[in-house]
Design an enzyme around this catalytic site. Structure first.
Site, short mmCIF file in Angstrom:
data_model
loop_
_atom_site.label_atom_id
_atom_site.label_comp_id
_atom_site.label_asym_id
_atom_site.label_seq_id
_atom_site.Cartn_x
_atom_site.Cartn_y
_atom_site.Cartn_z
N PRO A 285 0.79 -1.21 0.00
CA PRO A 285 0.00 0.00 0.00
C PRO A 285 0.83 1.27 0.00
O PRO A 285 1.50 1.58 0.97
CB PRO A 285 -0.68 -0.08 1.35
CG PRO A 285 0.35 -0.75 2.21
CD PRO A 285 1.34 -1.38 1.32
N GLU A 286 0.74 2.04 -1.03
CA GLU A 286 1.24 3.40 -1.00
C GLU A 286 0.02 4.26 -1.28
O GLU A 286 -1.08 3.74 -1.40
CB GLU A 286 2.35 3.62 -2.04
CG GLU A 286 3.55 2.70 -1.81
CD GLU A 286 4.69 2.94 -2.78
OE1 GLU A 286 4.88 4.09 -3.19
OE2 GLU A 286 5.38 1.98 -3.12
N HIS B 278 -4.87 -15.83 7.40
CA HIS B 278 -4.26 -14.58 7.84
C HIS B 278 -5.28 -13.49 8.12
O HIS B 278 -4.98 -12.31 8.05
CB HIS B 278 -3.24 -14.11 6.80
CG HIS B 278 -2.20 -15.15 6.52
ND1 HIS B 278 -1.31 -15.56 7.47
CD2 HIS B 278 -1.94 -15.87 5.41
CE1 HIS B 278 -0.52 -16.50 6.96
NE2 HIS B 278 -0.89 -16.71 5.71
N ARG C 159 16.62 20.44 4.03
CA ARG C 159 17.09 19.12 4.44
C ARG C 159 18.39 18.74 3.77
O ARG C 159 18.56 18.92 2.57
CB ARG C 159 16.03 18.05 4.12
CG ARG C 159 14.74 18.27 4.85
CD ARG C 159 14.98 18.24 6.36
NE ARG C 159 13.79 17.83 7.05
CZ ARG C 159 13.64 16.63 7.59
NH1 ARG C 159 14.60 15.74 7.55
NH2 ARG C 159 12.52 16.32 8.18
#
Length: 260
Positions: free
Chosen positions: A2-3, A88, A140
DNA sequence: CTTAATGTTCCCCA
DNA sequence: TTGGGGAACATTAA
């Protein structure tokens, strides 16, 4: 699995079925997926009505008439409508119109009540403006790949879409964020928007077992330019796609199109 | 048998 | 506080 595009697809497939439904009861069986008192969590959600299902970063936010249930799919988590329990299955929600299952072989996913983690997320990549994105990058000094994976910096990108966005904008994964020029930072911002938008249109990437809440696969994996294409020809220049390890993650790029 | 996998957190060190 | 490196968490598939 999942993104952002996959989570967005799950939310869109889930929302119309869940909005307005009542959770009659719930059952949780994994101490990893549901850390803490699982019985207490089940009691808290029982009897609640679902008001809406939304996404924040990679989190699925289920707003109830009292409180919020948040699901993170980890690496192999699935939320399935009206499926069958399997080996599962670690969460079962009995609804007034069916059942919602949580499946997760690796159990890296989480089902939590009002988690503080969501408040610590960075901006949404499809909402942040180009100027602000560039300003944040400039502050950054870390390598750009791990920075883009950092959910406190930007919420929702994962290993696939970071590699794809860096390729699309011609930026080397080891480039130092603060030293990326303004024009290339703007290109990266646009590349992130483009790749996420297109991936959502294609209902995400199904590489091993990702499916939405109705069990349907996405097809954006067919459009990957670098992820999972080690040794294959770059679509832009024909040279072989390289794979290195950056921050313990496999990292795919074209050494010719993405110079340092 | 070893390695890697769409993720995140925690610990140690500079 | 920032950043790098490594380990840990569970399971499966190549």
């Amino acid at each position: 699995m999942p993104e952002l595009p996959e989570v967005e697809t799950v939310v869109r497939s889930l929302a119309p079925h869940l909005a307005g439904r009542k959770i009659l009861s719930a059952e949780f069986t994994s101490k990893f997926v549901t850390p803490g008192d699982r019985k207490k969590l089940a009691k808290r959600v029982a009897g609640r009505s679902i008001e809406k299902v939304t996404r924040r970063g990679k989190f699925i936010v289920i707003s109830l008439d009292s409180g919020t249930l948040v699901v993170h799919l980890g690496m192999t988590g699935k939320l399935l409508l009206d499926g069958d329990r399997g080996a599962h299955t670690h969460g079962v929600f009995t609804l007034d119109n069916g059942v919602l299952l949580y499946d997760d072989p690796r159990q890296f996913g989480r089902i939590e009540w009002n988690p503080t983690r969501v408040a610590k997320l960075g901006p949404e990549p499809l909402e942040i403006g180009s100027e602000e994105f560039r300003a944040r990058l400039r502050r950054r000094n870390s390598k750009v790949k791990p920075l883009l994976l950092n959910q406190a910096f930007l919420a929702g990108l994962g290993n696939i879409y970071v590699d794809e966005a860096l390729f699309a904008s011609g930026i080397h994964p080891l480039a130092i964020a603060s030293r990326i020029s303004a024009s290339r930072a703007a290109r990266l911002h646009q590349a992130i928007r483009d790749v996420l938008t297109l991936a959502i249109e294609h209902r995400g990437s199904s590489i091993s077992d990702y499916v939405d809440a109705n069990g349907e696969r996405g097809d954006f994996q067919l459009m990957h330019h670098v992820y999972g294409r080690e040794g294959e020809a770059c679509v832009k220049c024909g040279s072989p796609i390289q794979k290195i390890v950056v921050g313990q993650r496999g990292t795919h790029f074209c050494a010719k199109c993405q110079r340092r």
